[in-house]
Design a protein around this motif. Sequence first.
Motif, PDB file in Angstrom:
ATOM      1  N   LYS A  11     119.743 -25.598 -37.076  1.00 21.62           N
ATOM      2  CA  LYS A  11     120.206 -25.625 -38.471  1.00 21.62           C
ATOM      3  C   LYS A  11     119.511 -24.560 -39.335  1.00 21.62           C
ATOM      4  CE  LYS A  11     121.436 -30.569 -38.439  1.00 21.62           C
ATOM      5  NZ  LYS A  11     121.238 -31.883 -39.136  1.00 21.62           N
ATOM      6  N   MET A  90     115.169 -34.121 -29.534  1.00 17.22           N
ATOM      7  CA  MET A  90     115.281 -33.858 -30.972  1.00 17.22           C
ATOM      8  C   MET A  90     114.347 -34.754 -31.780  1.00 17.22           C
ATOM      9  SD  MET A  90     119.448 -33.687 -31.132  1.00 17.22           S
ATOM     10  CE  MET A  90     119.514 -34.365 -32.764  1.00 17.22           C
ATOM     11  N   THR A  93     116.173 -38.864 -36.737  1.00 20.43           N
ATOM     12  CA  THR A  93     116.809 -38.098 -37.825  1.00 20.43           C
ATOM     13  C   THR A  93     115.802 -37.735 -38.906  1.00 20.43           C
ATOM     14  OG1 THR A  93     118.832 -39.342 -37.384  1.00 20.43           O
ATOM     15  CG2 THR A  93     118.753 -38.105 -39.448  1.00 20.43           C
ATOM     16  N   VAL A 111     114.532 -35.323 -43.939  1.00 16.14           N
ATOM     17  CA  VAL A 111     115.704 -35.951 -43.307  1.00 16.14           C
ATOM     18  C   VAL A 111     116.937 -35.064 -43.434  1.00 16.14           C
ATOM     19  CG1 VAL A 111     116.335 -37.331 -45.346  1.00 16.14           C
ATOM     20  CG2 VAL A 111     117.017 -38.110 -43.075  1.00 16.14           C
TER      21      VAL A 111
END
Length: 140
Positions: A11, A90, A93, A111
């Motif tokens: 991202k 990962m 979240t 987050v």
Amino acid sequence: MAIERTFSIIKPDATKRNLTGKINSIIEGAGLRIVAQKRIRMTREQAETFYAVHKERPFFGELVDFMISEPVVVQVLEGENAIAKYREAMGATNPANAAPGTIRKEHALSVGENSVHGSDAPETAAIEIAQFFAGNEIVG
Ligand code: RTP
Ligand code: MG
């Protein structure tokens, strides 16, 4: 166990901080193979389609703005049990809840700015891969 494919996004918070290599190192260290990868600037339309499942959530607008704020790296990862394996690599979240050594614990900011996306099921993985890659761009 079956060989599976999952869809990954590095991202904007991570590409901006030049973390693609460090994140890829965790991915490969987890036993996943990067079988497709490209750096793109997502359009607003692509981001809205990709996160359509969250469109009623209060954070949707912020999420879309974030995803188009900087380039992203989209990837297809392959390996045994790839979907679950990548979600484990990962971390949670919210990076505050992520386990040590996971991408989000080591690199995520919050987050929202949580460095990576990974598919959550075989059906969503297939849809997400097809949104960003032609079959001949994936080399297993
Ligand atoms: P992802 O889809 O990106 O892999 O993340 P995830 O499954 O762990 O989380 P999900 O519930 O699908 O949420 C998608 C993304 O929305 C952003 N988010 N922001 N501000 C907030 O409370 C909030 N909650 C979720 C995150 O970027 C999350 O990854
Ligand atoms: Mg998700």
